[in-house]
Design a protein around this motif. Sequence first.
Motif, PDB file in Angstrom:
ATOM      1  N   MET A  71       6.513   1.632  21.328  1.00 46.95           N
ATOM      2  CA  MET A  71       5.121   1.942  21.011  1.00 46.95           C
ATOM      3  C   MET A  71       5.116   3.333  20.360  1.00 46.95           C
ATOM      4  N   ILE A  73       3.035   5.564  19.769  1.00 41.89           N
ATOM      5  CA  ILE A  73       2.314   6.706  20.343  1.00 41.89           C
ATOM      6  C   ILE A  73       2.969   7.216  21.637  1.00 41.89           C
ATOM      7  N   GLY A  95       4.916  -1.003  17.626  1.00 42.06           N
ATOM      8  CA  GLY A  95       3.476  -1.210  17.593  1.00 42.06           C
ATOM      9  C   GLY A  95       2.742   0.107  17.620  1.00 42.06           C
ATOM     10  N   ALA A  96       1.452   0.047  17.312  1.00 44.32           N
ATOM     11  CA  ALA A  96       0.550   1.191  17.436  1.00 44.32           C
ATOM     12  C   ALA A  96       0.955   2.377  16.556  1.00 44.32           C
ATOM     13  N   GLY A  97       1.446   2.083  15.354  1.00 38.94           N
ATOM     14  CA  GLY A  97       1.767   3.165  14.435  1.00 38.94           C
ATOM     15  C   GLY A  97       2.804   2.764  13.410  1.00 38.94           C
ATOM     16  N   ASN A  98       3.119   3.736  12.525  1.00 37.03           N
ATOM     17  CA  ASN A  98       4.029   3.481  11.402  1.00 37.03           C
ATOM     18  C   ASN A  98       5.465   3.942  11.735  1.00 37.03           C
ATOM     19  N   VAL A 116       5.176  -4.474  14.088  1.00 38.19           N
ATOM     20  CA  VAL A 116       3.888  -5.166  14.194  1.00 38.19           C
ATOM     21  C   VAL A 116       2.911  -4.454  13.265  1.00 38.19           C
ATOM     22  N   PRO A 118      -1.184  -4.562  11.488  1.00 33.20           N
ATOM     23  CA  PRO A 118      -2.509  -5.167  11.578  1.00 33.20           C
ATOM     24  C   PRO A 118      -3.180  -5.354  10.214  1.00 33.20           C
ATOM     25  N   LEU A 122      -0.164  -2.202   5.420  1.00 34.44           N
ATOM     26  CA  LEU A 122       0.958  -1.732   6.240  1.00 34.44           C
ATOM     27  C   LEU A 122       2.136  -2.702   6.139  1.00 34.44           C
ATOM     28  N   ARG A 125       3.963  -1.778   3.046  1.00 35.68           N
ATOM     29  CA  ARG A 125       4.693  -0.521   3.239  1.00 35.68           C
ATOM     30  C   ARG A 125       5.961  -0.753   4.064  1.00 35.68           C
ATOM     31  N   GLU A 137      -0.383  -9.248  13.639  1.00 42.58           N
ATOM     32  CA  GLU A 137      -1.086  -9.472  14.902  1.00 42.58           C
ATOM     33  C   GLU A 137      -2.592  -9.417  14.688  1.00 42.58           C
ATOM     34  N   GLY A 143      -4.415  -6.142  24.503  1.00 41.58           N
ATOM     35  CA  GLY A 143      -3.967  -4.748  24.369  1.00 41.58           C
ATOM     36  C   GLY A 143      -4.583  -4.066  23.163  1.00 41.58           C
ATOM     37  N   HIS A 144      -3.799  -3.189  22.572  1.00 43.09           N
ATOM     38  CA  HIS A 144      -4.216  -2.368  21.426  1.00 43.09           C
ATOM     39  C   HIS A 144      -4.296  -3.281  20.200  1.00 43.09           C
ATOM     40  N   VAL A 230      -8.988  -1.673  22.635  1.00 42.36           N
ATOM     41  CA  VAL A 230      -8.060  -2.345  23.549  1.00 42.36           C
ATOM     42  C   VAL A 230      -8.761  -3.562  24.144  1.00 42.36           C
ATOM     43  N   MET A 277      -4.837  -6.196  30.473  1.00 37.97           N
ATOM     44  CA  MET A 277      -4.796  -6.540  29.054  1.00 37.97           C
ATOM     45  C   MET A 277      -4.351  -7.986  28.863  1.00 37.97           C
TER      46      MET A 277
HETATM   47  O1  TUI Z   1       0.768  -2.168  20.174  1.00 41.68           O
HETATM   48  C1  TUI Z   1       0.229  -3.225  20.357  1.00 41.68           C
HETATM   49  N1  TUI Z   1      -0.363  -3.542  21.518  1.00 41.68           N
HETATM   50  C2  TUI Z   1      -0.453  -2.720  22.616  1.00 41.68           C
HETATM   51  S1  TUI Z   1       0.200  -1.181  22.802  1.00 41.68           S
HETATM   52  C3  TUI Z   1      -0.461  -1.065  24.322  1.00 41.68           C
HETATM   53  S2  TUI Z   1      -0.311   0.333  25.332  1.00 41.68           S
HETATM   54  C4  TUI Z   1      -1.766   1.121  24.984  1.00 41.68           C
HETATM   55  N2  TUI Z   1      -2.554   1.365  26.004  1.00 41.68           N
HETATM   56  C5  TUI Z   1      -3.708   1.991  25.828  1.00 41.68           C
HETATM   57  C6  TUI Z   1      -4.119   2.406  24.578  1.00 41.68           C
HETATM   58  C7  TUI Z   1      -3.341   2.152  23.497  1.00 41.68           C
HETATM   59  C8  TUI Z   1      -2.139   1.488  23.705  1.00 41.68           C
HETATM   60  C9  TUI Z   1      -1.126  -2.184  24.631  1.00 41.68           C
HETATM   61  N3  TUI Z   1      -1.090  -3.100  23.673  1.00 41.68           N
HETATM   62  N4  TUI Z   1       0.194  -4.178  19.403  1.00 41.68           N
HETATM   63  C10 TUI Z   1       0.756  -3.984  18.127  1.00 41.68           C
HETATM   64  C11 TUI Z   1      -0.210  -3.358  17.222  1.00 41.68           C
HETATM   65  N5  TUI Z   1       0.108  -2.423  16.396  1.00 41.68           N
HETATM   66  N6  TUI Z   1      -1.510  -3.645  17.110  1.00 41.68           N
HETATM   67  C12 TUI Z   1      -2.011  -2.826  16.138  1.00 41.68           C
HETATM   68  C13 TUI Z   1      -0.952  -2.052  15.696  1.00 41.68           C
HETATM   69  C14 TUI Z   1      -0.889  -1.045  14.694  1.00 41.68           C
HETATM   70  C15 TUI Z   1      -1.966  -0.198  14.443  1.00 41.68           C
HETATM   71  C16 TUI Z   1      -1.837   0.785  13.473  1.00 41.68           C
HETATM   72  C17 TUI Z   1       0.295  -0.894  13.990  1.00 41.68           C
HETATM   73  C18 TUI Z   1       0.412   0.076  13.044  1.00 41.68           C
HETATM   74  C19 TUI Z   1      -0.660   0.914  12.785  1.00 41.68           C
HETATM   75  O2  TUI Z   1      -0.433   1.837  11.846  1.00 41.68           O
HETATM   76  C20 TUI Z   1      -1.421   2.738  11.452  1.00 41.68           C
HETATM   77  C21 TUI Z   1      -0.741   3.708  10.541  1.00 41.68           C
HETATM   78  O3  TUI Z   1      -0.837   3.493   9.326  1.00 41.68           O
HETATM   79  O4  TUI Z   1      -0.056   4.587  11.060  1.00 41.68           O
END
Ligand code: TUI
Length: 318
Positions: A71, A73, A95-98, A116, A118, A122, A125, A137, A143-144, A230, A277
Amino acid sequence: MKTRVTELLGVKYPIIQGGMAWVAEATLASAVSNAGGVGLIAGGNAPTEVIRKEILKAKELTDKPFGVNIMMISPYADELAQLVCEEKLAVVTTGAGNPAKYADSFKTAGVKFIPVVPSVALAKRMERSGADAVIVEGTEAGGHIGEITTMCLIPQVSDAVEIPVIGAGGIADGRGIAAAMMLGAEGFQVGTRFLAAEECQIHQNYKELVLKAKDTDSAVTGRLVGLSPVRSVKNRYTKKLVELEKSGITAEEFENLTVGSLRKAVQDGNLEEGSFMAGQIAGMIHDVKPCKEIIEEMFHDAENLIKNFEKIRGVTLG
Ligand code: TUI
Protein backbone atom coordinates in the motif's frame (compact mmCIF):
# COMPACT_ATOMS: atom_id res chain seq x y z
CA MET A 1 -8.83 -21.34 -18.54
CA LYS A 2 -5.60 -20.08 -20.09
CA THR A 3 -5.00 -16.36 -20.60
CA ARG A 4 -1.96 -14.09 -20.76
CA VAL A 5 -2.30 -13.81 -16.97
CA THR A 6 -2.00 -17.57 -16.31
CA GLU A 7 1.03 -17.55 -18.61
CA LEU A 8 2.60 -14.47 -16.97
CA LEU A 9 2.24 -15.86 -13.46
CA GLY A 10 2.58 -19.60 -14.14
CA VAL A 11 -0.69 -20.52 -12.44
CA LYS A 12 -3.72 -22.70 -13.21
CA TYR A 13 -6.41 -20.04 -12.79
CA PRO A 14 -6.16 -16.31 -13.69
CA ILE A 15 -7.28 -15.20 -10.24
CA ILE A 16 -5.42 -12.97 -7.77
CA GLN A 17 -6.60 -12.61 -4.19
CA GLY A 18 -7.09 -8.99 -3.10
CA GLY A 19 -4.33 -7.49 -0.96
CA MET A 20 -6.64 -6.80 1.96
CA ALA A 21 -4.79 -4.99 4.77
CA TRP A 22 -4.82 -6.90 8.14
CA VAL A 23 -6.82 -9.70 6.44
CA ALA A 24 -4.49 -11.16 3.83
CA GLU A 25 -1.83 -13.14 5.70
CA ALA A 26 0.14 -16.30 5.02
CA THR A 27 -2.64 -18.83 5.72
CA LEU A 28 -5.12 -17.24 3.31
CA ALA A 29 -2.49 -16.42 0.68
CA SER A 30 -1.04 -19.94 0.65
CA ALA A 31 -4.52 -21.49 0.46
CA VAL A 32 -5.31 -19.41 -2.64
CA SER A 33 -1.96 -20.29 -4.22
CA ASN A 34 -2.34 -24.00 -3.40
CA ALA A 35 -5.76 -23.87 -5.09
CA GLY A 36 -4.17 -22.66 -8.33
CA GLY A 37 -4.62 -18.88 -7.98
CA VAL A 38 -2.23 -16.21 -6.76
CA GLY A 39 -2.36 -15.55 -3.02
CA LEU A 40 -1.19 -12.22 -1.62
CA ILE A 41 0.10 -11.09 1.73
CA ALA A 42 -1.05 -7.54 2.41
CA GLY A 43 1.63 -5.08 3.45
CA GLY A 44 -0.99 -2.66 4.80
CA ASN A 45 0.71 -0.39 7.33
CA ALA A 46 2.62 -3.27 8.94
CA PRO A 47 6.34 -3.01 9.74
CA THR A 48 8.64 -4.79 7.31
CA GLU A 49 9.68 -7.48 9.82
CA VAL A 50 6.04 -8.55 10.30
CA ILE A 51 5.67 -9.05 6.56
CA ARG A 52 9.02 -10.86 6.30
CA LYS A 53 7.70 -13.41 8.84
CA GLU A 54 4.49 -13.86 6.86
CA ILE A 55 6.50 -14.41 3.66
CA LEU A 56 8.62 -17.09 5.35
CA LYS A 57 5.47 -18.74 6.72
CA ALA A 58 3.83 -18.73 3.28
CA LYS A 59 6.97 -20.28 1.79
CA GLU A 60 6.54 -23.14 4.30
CA LEU A 61 2.86 -23.54 3.37
CA THR A 62 3.09 -23.48 -0.42
CA ASP A 63 5.56 -24.07 -3.22
CA LYS A 64 3.26 -22.24 -5.65
CA PRO A 65 3.63 -18.58 -6.74
CA PHE A 66 2.40 -15.95 -4.28
CA GLY A 67 3.05 -12.25 -3.74
CA VAL A 68 2.78 -9.17 -1.58
CA ASN A 69 0.56 -6.11 -1.91
CA ILE A 70 2.25 -2.83 -1.07
CA MET A 71 0.00 0.00 0.00
CA MET A 72 1.76 3.12 -1.25
CA ILE A 73 0.65 5.26 1.72
CA SER A 74 2.38 2.92 4.18
CA PRO A 75 5.47 4.38 5.88
CA TYR A 76 7.17 1.03 5.10
CA ALA A 77 6.41 1.01 1.34
CA ASP A 78 10.08 1.54 0.29
CA GLU A 79 11.35 -1.16 2.64
CA LEU A 80 8.65 -3.59 1.52
CA ALA A 81 9.53 -3.06 -2.14
CA GLN A 82 13.11 -3.99 -1.26
CA LEU A 83 11.96 -7.03 0.72
CA VAL A 84 9.84 -8.33 -2.15
CA CYS A 85 12.92 -8.13 -4.40
CA GLU A 86 15.22 -9.79 -1.85
CA GLU A 87 12.74 -12.64 -1.37
CA LYS A 88 12.32 -12.91 -5.16
CA LEU A 89 8.55 -13.24 -4.87
CA ALA A 90 6.54 -14.14 -7.97
CA VAL A 91 4.43 -11.01 -7.99
CA VAL A 92 3.84 -7.67 -6.35
CA THR A 93 0.66 -5.63 -6.52
CA THR A 94 0.36 -2.06 -5.27
CA GLY A 95 -2.54 0.15 -4.22
CA ALA A 96 -3.45 3.63 -3.03
CA GLY A 97 -0.81 5.48 -5.03
CA ASN A 98 1.70 5.56 -7.88
CA PRO A 99 4.46 2.89 -7.59
CA ALA A 100 6.42 3.85 -10.77
CA LYS A 101 9.61 4.50 -8.75
CA TYR A 102 9.89 0.78 -7.92
CA ALA A 103 9.35 -0.56 -11.46
CA ASP A 104 13.05 -0.99 -12.33
CA SER A 105 13.93 -2.85 -9.12
CA PHE A 106 11.00 -5.25 -9.60
CA LYS A 107 12.10 -5.92 -13.19
CA THR A 108 15.73 -6.54 -12.16
CA ALA A 109 14.62 -8.97 -9.41
CA GLY A 110 12.25 -10.80 -11.78
CA VAL A 111 9.17 -9.90 -9.72
CA LYS A 112 6.05 -9.45 -11.85
CA PHE A 113 4.77 -5.93 -11.23
CA ILE A 114 0.99 -5.44 -11.25
CA PRO A 115 -0.28 -2.10 -9.90
CA VAL A 116 -3.92 -1.49 -8.99
CA VAL A 117 -5.25 1.52 -10.91
CA PRO A 118 -8.55 3.36 -10.64
CA SER A 119 -8.36 5.20 -14.02
CA VAL A 120 -7.28 5.00 -17.66
CA ALA A 121 -4.64 7.72 -17.16
CA LEU A 122 -2.87 5.82 -14.38
CA ALA A 123 -3.13 2.53 -16.32
CA LYS A 124 -1.33 4.15 -19.28
CA ARG A 125 1.32 5.64 -16.99
CA MET A 126 1.91 2.24 -15.36
CA GLU A 127 2.24 0.56 -18.75
CA ARG A 128 4.87 3.14 -19.76
CA SER A 129 6.69 2.50 -16.44
CA GLY A 130 7.01 -1.20 -17.30
CA ALA A 131 4.07 -2.83 -15.46
CA ASP A 132 3.49 -6.45 -16.54
CA ALA A 133 -0.31 -6.11 -16.18
CA VAL A 134 -2.73 -3.75 -14.44
CA ILE A 135 -5.50 -4.49 -11.98
CA VAL A 136 -8.40 -2.16 -12.72
CA GLU A 137 -10.50 -1.81 -9.62
CA GLY A 138 -14.00 -0.40 -9.81
CA THR A 139 -15.71 1.58 -7.09
CA GLU A 140 -17.80 -1.50 -6.16
CA ALA A 141 -14.72 -2.87 -4.38
CA GLY A 142 -14.18 -2.77 -0.65
CA GLY A 143 -11.70 -0.58 1.21
CA HIS A 144 -10.00 2.40 -0.41
CA ILE A 145 -11.79 2.99 -3.73
CA GLY A 146 -11.71 5.02 -6.95
CA GLU A 147 -14.71 6.71 -8.60
CA ILE A 148 -15.39 4.63 -11.72
CA THR A 149 -17.39 1.40 -11.86
CA THR A 150 -15.87 -1.91 -12.91
CA MET A 151 -18.33 -2.07 -15.82
CA CYS A 152 -17.00 1.22 -17.23
CA LEU A 153 -13.35 0.89 -16.22
CA ILE A 154 -12.43 -2.52 -17.68
CA PRO A 155 -13.37 -1.76 -21.31
CA GLN A 156 -11.86 1.72 -21.25
CA VAL A 157 -8.54 0.51 -19.83
CA SER A 158 -8.57 -2.53 -22.18
CA ASP A 159 -8.82 -0.13 -25.14
CA ALA A 160 -6.03 2.07 -23.78
CA VAL A 161 -3.26 -0.44 -22.93
CA GLU A 162 -1.61 -3.48 -24.53
CA ILE A 163 -0.65 -5.26 -21.28
CA PRO A 164 -3.19 -7.69 -19.75
CA VAL A 165 -6.03 -6.18 -17.75
CA ILE A 166 -7.13 -7.82 -14.51
CA GLY A 167 -10.65 -6.82 -13.48
CA ALA A 168 -11.55 -6.14 -9.86
CA GLY A 169 -14.48 -4.83 -7.85
CA GLY A 170 -17.73 -6.78 -7.67
CA ILE A 171 -16.39 -10.12 -8.90
CA ALA A 172 -17.35 -13.02 -6.62
CA ASP A 173 -18.75 -15.81 -8.81
CA GLY A 174 -18.66 -17.34 -12.29
CA ARG A 175 -21.03 -14.71 -13.68
CA GLY A 176 -18.69 -11.93 -12.57
CA ILE A 177 -15.72 -13.68 -14.18
CA ALA A 178 -17.61 -14.22 -17.46
CA ALA A 179 -18.85 -10.61 -17.51
CA ALA A 180 -15.39 -9.18 -16.80
CA MET A 181 -13.97 -11.35 -19.61
CA MET A 182 -16.56 -9.94 -22.03
CA LEU A 183 -15.41 -6.44 -21.07
CA GLY A 184 -11.77 -7.27 -21.83
CA ALA A 185 -10.28 -8.71 -18.64
CA GLU A 186 -7.84 -11.62 -18.86
CA GLY A 187 -7.54 -12.01 -15.11
CA PHE A 188 -9.61 -11.33 -12.00
CA GLN A 189 -8.84 -9.97 -8.57
CA VAL A 190 -11.22 -11.20 -5.89
CA GLY A 191 -11.24 -9.83 -2.35
CA THR A 192 -14.62 -9.85 -0.63
CA ARG A 193 -15.42 -13.50 -1.57
CA PHE A 194 -12.27 -14.60 0.27
CA LEU A 195 -13.41 -12.87 3.48
CA ALA A 196 -15.83 -15.81 3.68
CA ALA A 197 -13.17 -18.43 2.96
CA GLU A 198 -12.57 -21.13 5.57
CA GLU A 199 -8.86 -20.27 5.63
CA CYS A 200 -9.50 -16.54 6.17
CA GLN A 201 -8.37 -15.72 9.71
CA ILE A 202 -10.62 -12.70 10.43
CA HIS A 203 -12.87 -12.49 13.52
CA GLN A 204 -16.13 -14.46 13.28
CA ASN A 205 -18.14 -11.22 13.63
CA TYR A 206 -16.53 -9.97 10.39
CA LYS A 207 -17.48 -13.14 8.50
CA GLU A 208 -21.03 -12.95 9.85
CA LEU A 209 -21.41 -9.32 8.77
CA VAL A 210 -20.36 -10.29 5.22
CA LEU A 211 -22.69 -13.31 5.17
CA LYS A 212 -25.65 -11.25 6.43
CA ALA A 213 -25.04 -8.18 4.24
CA LYS A 214 -27.66 -7.17 1.67
CA ASP A 215 -26.98 -5.33 -1.60
CA THR A 216 -27.56 -1.96 0.07
CA ASP A 217 -25.52 -2.65 3.19
CA SER A 218 -22.28 -0.94 2.23
CA ALA A 219 -21.31 2.60 3.18
CA VAL A 220 -18.67 4.93 1.76
CA THR A 221 -16.99 7.26 4.22
CA GLY A 222 -14.31 9.94 3.96
CA ARG A 223 -15.34 11.55 0.67
CA LEU A 224 -17.23 14.52 2.19
CA VAL A 225 -14.22 15.62 4.26
CA GLY A 226 -11.90 15.35 1.25
CA LEU A 227 -10.15 12.10 2.23
CA SER A 228 -9.91 9.04 0.00
CA PRO A 229 -13.24 7.22 0.17
CA VAL A 230 -13.41 3.86 1.94
CA ARG A 231 -16.18 1.26 1.51
CA SER A 232 -17.20 -0.89 4.48
CA VAL A 233 -20.21 -2.85 5.67
CA LYS A 234 -22.74 -0.47 7.27
CA ASN A 235 -22.72 -0.61 11.04
CA ARG A 236 -23.04 1.77 13.98
CA TYR A 237 -19.48 2.98 13.34
CA THR A 238 -20.07 3.94 9.66
CA LYS A 239 -23.37 5.62 10.67
CA LYS A 240 -21.47 7.71 13.22
CA LEU A 241 -18.80 8.62 10.64
CA VAL A 242 -21.41 9.64 8.06
CA GLU A 243 -23.17 11.86 10.61
CA LEU A 244 -19.89 13.50 11.63
CA GLU A 245 -18.93 14.08 8.00
CA LYS A 246 -22.24 15.83 7.38
CA SER A 247 -21.78 17.95 10.51
CA GLY A 248 -18.63 19.53 9.04
CA ILE A 249 -15.89 17.75 10.98
CA THR A 250 -12.35 18.45 9.66
CA ALA A 251 -10.36 15.87 7.70
CA GLU A 252 -7.83 15.66 10.52
CA GLU A 253 -10.47 15.03 13.19
CA PHE A 254 -12.08 12.45 10.92
CA GLU A 255 -8.78 10.67 10.30
CA ASN A 256 -8.07 10.51 14.04
CA LEU A 257 -11.37 8.67 14.50
CA THR A 258 -10.49 6.07 11.87
CA VAL A 259 -6.98 5.15 13.08
CA GLY A 260 -6.95 1.50 14.12
CA SER A 261 -10.55 0.85 13.04
CA LEU A 262 -9.63 -1.87 10.52
CA ARG A 263 -7.56 -3.74 13.10
CA LYS A 264 -10.48 -3.49 15.54
CA ALA A 265 -12.72 -5.13 12.94
CA VAL A 266 -10.35 -7.89 11.82
CA GLN A 267 -8.86 -8.90 15.16
CA ASP A 268 -11.44 -7.89 17.78
CA GLY A 269 -14.67 -8.10 15.76
CA ASN A 270 -15.54 -4.77 17.42
CA LEU A 271 -18.96 -3.87 16.01
CA GLU A 272 -18.97 -0.42 17.67
CA GLU A 273 -15.60 0.91 16.47
CA GLY A 274 -14.52 -1.47 13.71
CA SER A 275 -14.30 -0.70 9.99
CA PHE A 276 -15.45 -3.92 8.28
CA MET A 277 -14.21 -3.21 4.76
CA ALA A 278 -16.00 -5.19 2.04
CA GLY A 279 -17.26 -4.65 -1.49
CA GLN A 280 -20.84 -4.22 -2.72
CA ILE A 281 -20.89 -7.87 -3.80
CA ALA A 282 -20.99 -8.96 -0.12
CA GLY A 283 -24.79 -9.09 -0.54
CA MET A 284 -24.35 -12.16 -2.75
CA ILE A 285 -22.12 -14.13 -0.40
CA HIS A 286 -23.97 -16.57 1.85
CA ASP A 287 -21.57 -19.40 2.67
CA VAL A 288 -18.11 -20.12 4.05
CA LYS A 289 -16.06 -22.52 1.93
CA PRO A 290 -12.41 -23.46 1.40
CA CYS A 291 -10.52 -21.33 -1.15
CA LYS A 292 -10.16 -24.35 -3.43
CA GLU A 293 -13.94 -24.79 -3.68
CA ILE A 294 -14.51 -21.06 -4.16
CA ILE A 295 -12.03 -20.89 -7.04
CA GLU A 296 -13.00 -24.14 -8.75
CA GLU A 297 -16.70 -23.29 -8.62
CA MET A 298 -16.07 -19.80 -10.02
CA PHE A 299 -14.17 -21.04 -13.05
CA HIS A 300 -16.41 -24.05 -13.62
CA ASP A 301 -19.46 -21.75 -13.64
CA ALA A 302 -17.80 -19.09 -15.81
CA GLU A 303 -16.71 -21.60 -18.44
CA ASN A 304 -20.09 -23.34 -18.41
CA LEU A 305 -21.87 -20.00 -18.80
CA ILE A 306 -19.71 -18.92 -21.71
CA LYS A 307 -19.84 -22.27 -23.51
CA ASN A 308 -23.57 -22.90 -22.98
CA PHE A 309 -24.76 -19.30 -22.89
CA GLU A 310 -27.77 -19.69 -25.20
CA LYS A 311 -29.16 -22.68 -23.33
CA ILE A 312 -28.51 -21.33 -19.81
CA ARG A 313 -29.91 -17.84 -20.46
CA GLY A 314 -32.62 -18.92 -22.91
CA VAL A 315 -31.19 -16.67 -25.62
CA THR A 316 -30.92 -17.46 -29.33
CA LEU A 317 -28.03 -15.77 -31.05
CA GLY A 318 -27.96 -14.86 -34.75
O1 TUI B 1 -5.70 0.07 -2.00
C1 TUI B 1 -6.78 -0.42 -2.23
N1 TUI B 1 -7.63 -0.75 -1.25
C2 TUI B 1 -7.42 -0.57 0.10
S1 TUI B 1 -6.04 0.04 0.84
C3 TUI B 1 -6.76 -0.09 2.33
S2 TUI B 1 -6.01 0.39 3.81
C4 TUI B 1 -6.65 1.95 3.99
N2 TUI B 1 -7.31 2.18 5.10
C5 TUI B 1 -7.83 3.37 5.33
C6 TUI B 1 -7.70 4.41 4.43
C7 TUI B 1 -7.04 4.20 3.26
C8 TUI B 1 -6.51 2.94 3.04
C9 TUI B 1 -7.99 -0.60 2.21
N3 TUI B 1 -8.33 -0.87 0.96
N4 TUI B 1 -7.19 -0.68 -3.48
C10 TUI B 1 -6.41 -0.37 -4.61
C11 TUI B 1 -6.66 1.00 -5.05
N5 TUI B 1 -5.72 1.79 -5.44
N6 TUI B 1 -7.84 1.62 -5.13
C12 TUI B 1 -7.59 2.88 -5.61
C13 TUI B 1 -6.22 2.96 -5.80
C14 TUI B 1 -5.41 4.03 -6.28
C15 TUI B 1 -5.74 5.36 -6.03
C16 TUI B 1 -4.89 6.35 -6.50
C17 TUI B 1 -4.26 3.71 -6.98
C18 TUI B 1 -3.44 4.69 -7.44
C19 TUI B 1 -3.76 6.02 -7.20
O2 TUI B 1 -2.88 6.90 -7.68
C20 TUI B 1 -3.08 8.27 -7.54
C21 TUI B 1 -1.81 8.91 -8.03
O3 TUI B 1 -1.80 9.30 -9.20
O4 TUI B 1 -0.85 8.90 -7.27
